[in-house]
Design an enzyme around this catalytic site. Structure first.
Site, PDB file in Angstrom:
ATOM      1  N   GLY A 150      -7.827  -6.950   4.422  1.00  0.00           N
ATOM      2  CA  GLY A 150      -7.218  -7.759   3.362  1.00  0.00           C
ATOM      3  C   GLY A 150      -7.971  -9.037   3.024  1.00  0.00           C
ATOM      4  NE  ARG A 178     -15.171   0.114  -2.267  1.00  0.00           N
ATOM      5  CZ  ARG A 178     -14.958  -0.930  -1.469  1.00  0.00           C
ATOM      6  NH1 ARG A 178     -14.403  -2.031  -1.942  1.00  0.00           N
ATOM      7  NH2 ARG A 178     -15.295  -0.869  -0.202  1.00  0.00           N
ATOM      8  NE  ARG A 271     -10.587  -0.612  -0.048  1.00  0.00           N
ATOM      9  CZ  ARG A 271     -11.451  -1.352   0.610  1.00  0.00           C
ATOM     10  NH1 ARG A 271     -11.305  -2.670   0.648  1.00  0.00           N
ATOM     11  NH2 ARG A 271     -12.464  -0.805   1.266  1.00  0.00           N
ATOM     12  NE  ARG A 282     -16.419   1.164   4.215  1.00  0.00           N
ATOM     13  CZ  ARG A 282     -16.648   0.160   3.371  1.00  0.00           C
ATOM     14  NH1 ARG A 282     -15.784  -0.803   3.242  1.00  0.00           N
ATOM     15  NH2 ARG A 282     -17.746   0.124   2.640  1.00  0.00           N
ATOM     16  CG  ASP A 306       2.531  -8.259  10.110  1.00  0.00           C
ATOM     17  OD1 ASP A 306       2.604  -7.282   9.348  1.00  0.00           O
ATOM     18  OD2 ASP A 306       3.256  -8.387  11.109  1.00  0.00           O
TER      19      ASP A 306
HETATM   20  N1  LIG Z   1      -0.917  -8.087   4.254  1.00  0.00           N
HETATM   21  C1  LIG Z   1      -1.058  -6.908   3.651  1.00  0.00           C
HETATM   22  N2  LIG Z   1      -0.088  -5.981   3.740  1.00  0.00           N
HETATM   23  C2  LIG Z   1      -0.238  -4.783   3.149  1.00  0.00           C
HETATM   24  N3  LIG Z   1      -1.329  -4.408   2.431  1.00  0.00           N
HETATM   25  C3  LIG Z   1      -2.327  -5.304   2.317  1.00  0.00           C
HETATM   26  C4  LIG Z   1      -2.240  -6.589   2.927  1.00  0.00           C
HETATM   27  N4  LIG Z   1      -3.400  -7.260   2.637  1.00  0.00           N
HETATM   28  C5  LIG Z   1      -4.136  -6.423   1.887  1.00  0.00           C
HETATM   29  N5  LIG Z   1      -3.510  -5.259   1.703  1.00  0.00           N
HETATM   30  C6  LIG Z   1      -4.012  -4.059   0.982  1.00  0.00           C
HETATM   31  O1  LIG Z   1      -4.979  -3.471   1.854  1.00  0.00           O
HETATM   32  C7  LIG Z   1      -6.046  -2.901   1.106  1.00  0.00           C
HETATM   33  C8  LIG Z   1      -7.369  -3.491   1.621  1.00  0.00           C
HETATM   34  O2  LIG Z   1      -7.418  -4.838   1.265  1.00  0.00           O
HETATM   35  P1  LIG Z   1      -8.790  -5.525   0.844  1.00  0.00           P
HETATM   36  O3  LIG Z   1      -9.519  -4.654  -0.128  1.00  0.00           O
HETATM   37  O4  LIG Z   1      -8.469  -6.901   0.435  1.00  0.00           O
HETATM   38  O5  LIG Z   1      -9.544  -5.490   2.240  1.00  0.00           O
HETATM   39  P2  LIG Z   1     -10.958  -6.099   2.655  1.00  0.00           P
HETATM   40  O6  LIG Z   1     -10.783  -6.687   3.990  1.00  0.00           O
HETATM   41  O7  LIG Z   1     -11.472  -6.977   1.599  1.00  0.00           O
HETATM   42  O8  LIG Z   1     -11.845  -4.780   2.759  1.00  0.00           O
HETATM   43  P3  LIG Z   1     -13.440  -4.605   2.651  1.00  0.00           P
HETATM   44  O9  LIG Z   1     -14.049  -5.354   3.760  1.00  0.00           O
HETATM   45  O10 LIG Z   1     -13.642  -3.141   2.779  1.00  0.00           O
HETATM   46  O11 LIG Z   1     -13.870  -5.123   1.316  1.00  0.00           O
HETATM   47  C9  LIG Z   1      -5.793  -3.225  -0.342  1.00  0.00           C
HETATM   48  O12 LIG Z   1      -5.246  -2.066  -0.977  1.00  0.00           O
HETATM   49  C10 LIG Z   1      -4.766  -4.365  -0.302  1.00  0.00           C
HETATM   50  O13 LIG Z   1      -3.909  -4.342  -1.407  1.00  0.00           O
HETATM   51  N1  LIG Z   2     -23.201  -9.658   6.414  1.00  0.00           N
HETATM   52  C1  LIG Z   2     -22.655  -9.453   5.220  1.00  0.00           C
HETATM   53  N2  LIG Z   2     -21.558  -8.687   5.091  1.00  0.00           N
HETATM   54  C2  LIG Z   2     -21.025  -8.533   3.878  1.00  0.00           C
HETATM   55  C3  LIG Z   2     -21.575  -9.147   2.743  1.00  0.00           C
HETATM   56  N3  LIG Z   2     -20.839  -8.822   1.667  1.00  0.00           N
HETATM   57  C4  LIG Z   2     -19.833  -8.044   2.118  1.00  0.00           C
HETATM   58  N4  LIG Z   2     -19.955  -7.871   3.442  1.00  0.00           N
HETATM   59  C5  LIG Z   2     -19.075  -7.112   4.328  1.00  0.00           C
HETATM   60  O1  LIG Z   2     -19.311  -5.751   4.180  1.00  0.00           O
HETATM   61  C6  LIG Z   2     -18.139  -5.038   4.526  1.00  0.00           C
HETATM   62  C7  LIG Z   2     -17.887  -3.926   3.561  1.00  0.00           C
HETATM   63  O2  LIG Z   2     -17.655  -4.387   2.283  1.00  0.00           O
HETATM   64  P1  LIG Z   2     -17.263  -3.388   1.101  1.00  0.00           P
HETATM   65  O3  LIG Z   2     -17.207  -4.210  -0.131  1.00  0.00           O
HETATM   66  O4  LIG Z   2     -18.297  -2.307   1.068  1.00  0.00           O
HETATM   67  O5  LIG Z   2     -15.906  -2.818   1.482  1.00  0.00           O
HETATM   68  C8  LIG Z   2     -17.010  -6.062   4.572  1.00  0.00           C
HETATM   69  O6  LIG Z   2     -16.702  -6.316   5.928  1.00  0.00           O
HETATM   70  C9  LIG Z   2     -17.616  -7.296   3.999  1.00  0.00           C
HETATM   71  O7  LIG Z   2     -17.103  -8.471   4.580  1.00  0.00           O
HETATM   72  C10 LIG Z   2     -22.730  -9.967   2.916  1.00  0.00           C
HETATM   73  O8  LIG Z   2     -23.289 -10.567   1.992  1.00  0.00           O
HETATM   74  N5  LIG Z   2     -23.217 -10.095   4.157  1.00  0.00           N
END
Ligand SMILES: Nc1ncnc2c1ncn2[C@@H]1O[C@H](COP(=O)(O)OP(=O)(O)OP(=O)(O)O)[C@@H](O)[C@H]1O
Ligand SMILES: Nc1nc2c(ncn2[C@@H]2O[C@H](COP(=O)(O)O)[C@@H](O)[C@H]2O)c(=O)[nH]1
Length: 404
Positions: A150, A178, A271, A282, A306
């Site tokens: 999240g 994506r 997602r 992952r 949470d």
């Molecule tokens: N607290 C929460 N409770 C339930 N669902 C959540 C919560 N926070 C985020 N989500 C949902 O979980 C999914 C993943 O969230 P998000 O894309 O922000 O994750 P991320 O950590 O940025 O992932 P990535 O590192 O892959 O980019 C999304 O569909 C989002 O809407």
């Molecule tokens: N070390 C770095 N990690 C990065 C960077 N930008 C994103 N991220 C991390 O990659 C994963 C996967 O991201 P996704 O967009 O493919 O879901 C996620 O944990 C990001 O935090 C970066 O510049 N440097």
């Protein structure tokens, strides 16, 4: 007295290069250069003779009696009407004349930790540019955590509520976009060979191989946000956070944890952006990341995501935004009114900039620049500059105007 050649520039007299602060050296071809000496090396800074319009650097090594063209790291400042240079311990302060207020103060790092690391890595002479920022800009925020926890959701909420305060560091990645992702907004989508070349050229603050793709934060991505006067948010993995921790970028590090592995899996699956194979990869990586995130001492805070609304409130609290009133906190960095005609001298940690009189009765005649609390540096920004402007008046009174 002995004569030396500066590349194709006219001959300079070495005695003119003695003892650092010889400023505004007007060469025969009219290009203004400034010189400063640190240790056995004299740095000649100025001109823009490679067609790039950026300020050039050459070094005269007094021990070897040779001129050296260093590898230059960081964003180079564009050339200007003239320069002043003052040698500090491991860097040179550069004042650009006739430039915009946010482009007047620069640092050329010549012997900092970053420069030494780069020298060791490249085996060449290295210098690194970093722009000076007046006042103490808020620290960037590094947010890490396993995929699907999240991070992006929390960052989007923060940017929505505080659009003028935060700016997102747009990373580079070799993974495919994506559906809804836009190049230059969510990521800079790039080729592996191009990114590897740019990594070698020192364009990245950090980079890592994550879930089988290359990701990285360019120095420029962070600088763009700083230039917009905003606080930078980096969404990067734990390896990247470790690299940033070891760099000169002083930041706040937050690790976002899922309430459970089951919930993490559910979020990733719901997602719907990854294939089954990618989801499994992952999830496998998530276990190691969570272990490192909790135990590695990289992070200042661990935030359990949470219930989303509660987690967001906690995040705001960590960033001091819980009872934030927009109008009460402004950037307020202040701007230096740098006179075009000035002389520069240094006393301890104070740089004295003296207006060369133009006959005005009430003008700020003296600016005292305090360099005792510098933070950060190349690659990126040097923060923590403070200044006082002192104006003397025809009636003998002195007015002092200060910043922090
Ligand atoms: N607290 C929460 N409770 C339930 N669902 C959540 C919560 N926070 C985020 N989500 C949902 O979980 C999914 C993943 O969230 P998000 O894309 O922000 O994750 P991320 O950590 O940025 O992932 P990535 O590192 O892959 O980019 C999304 O569909 C989002 O809407
Ligand atoms: N070390 C770095 N990690 C990065 C960077 N930008 C994103 N991220 C991390 O990659 C994963 C996967 O991201 P996704 O967009 O493919 O879901 C996620 O944990 C990001 O935090 C970066 O510049 N440097």
């Amino acid at each position: 007295m002995w004569k030396i050649e500066v590349g194709e520039a006219p001959a300079l007299l070495v005695d003119d290069l003695q003892d650092g602060a010889q400023n505004d050296l007007e060469l025969k071809n009219g290009i203004c250069k400034a010189t400063a000496t640190v240790g056995d090396k004299t740095y000649v800074i100025g001109g823009a003779d490679d067609g790039t319009l950026s300020i050039e650097v050459q070094i005269f090594d007094r021990n070897l009696g040779e001129w050296v063209r260093p590898t230059v790291r960081g964003t180079k400042p564009v050339s200007c009407k003239g320069l002043s240079a003052v040698a500090l311990d491991d860097k040179i302060l550069i004042l650009k004349k006739g430039s915009k207020p946010d482009d007047q103060i620069w640092f050329l790092e010549v012997d900092t930790q970053y420069v030494r690391q780069q020298q060791e890595y490249l085996g060449t002479e290295v210098v690194a540019w970093s722009k000076g920022v007046v006042g103490n800009a808020e620290k960037p925020v590094v947010i890490s955590g396993p995929s699907g926890v999240g991070k992006g959701t929390l960052i989007a909420m923060l940017m929505k509520e505080f659009p003028s305060m935060f700016g997102f560091s747009v990373s580079h990645t070799t993974r495919a976009p994506r559906g809804m992702e836009k190049d230059g907004v969510h990521y800079h989508f790039t080729e592996k060979s191009i990114m590897e070349k740019e990594i070698k050229e020192g364009k990245f603050l950090e980079f890592a191989s994550v879930h089988g793709n290359l990701y990285g934060t360019s120095v420029e991505a962070v600088e763009v946000v700083a230039d917009a006067g905003k606080r930078c948010i980096l969404d990067i993995d734990v390896q990247g956070a470790r690299s940033v921790r070891a760099s000169s970028l002083e930041a706040i590090f937050i690790f976002v944890c899922p309430p459970s592995m089951e919930e993490l899996e559910k979020r990733l699956r719901d997602r719907g952006t990854e294939t089954e194979e990618q989801i499994l990869k992952r999830l496998r990586n998530a276990e190691a990341e969570i272990e490192q995130g909790k135990s590695s001492h990289i992070f200042d805070f661990i935030l359990y995501n949470d219930k989303l609304v509660e987690s967001y409130e906690k995040l705001k609290k960590l960033l001091g935004l819980d009872d934030f009133v927009t109008t009460t906190k402004s950037a307020g960095h202040g701007e230096i009114d740098l006179p075009i005609d000035h002389s520069v001298s240094k006393i301890d940690n104070k740089i004295i900039i003296n207006r060369i009189s133009s006959g005005e009765k009430e003008s700020k005649n003296l600016i005292i620049l305090d360099v005792s609390s510098l933070k950060g540096g190349a690659p990126g920004r040097t923060r923590g500059l403070n200044f006082q402007a002192i104006g003397s008046f025809s009636n003998g009174l002195t007015e002092i105007e200060g910043l922090s």
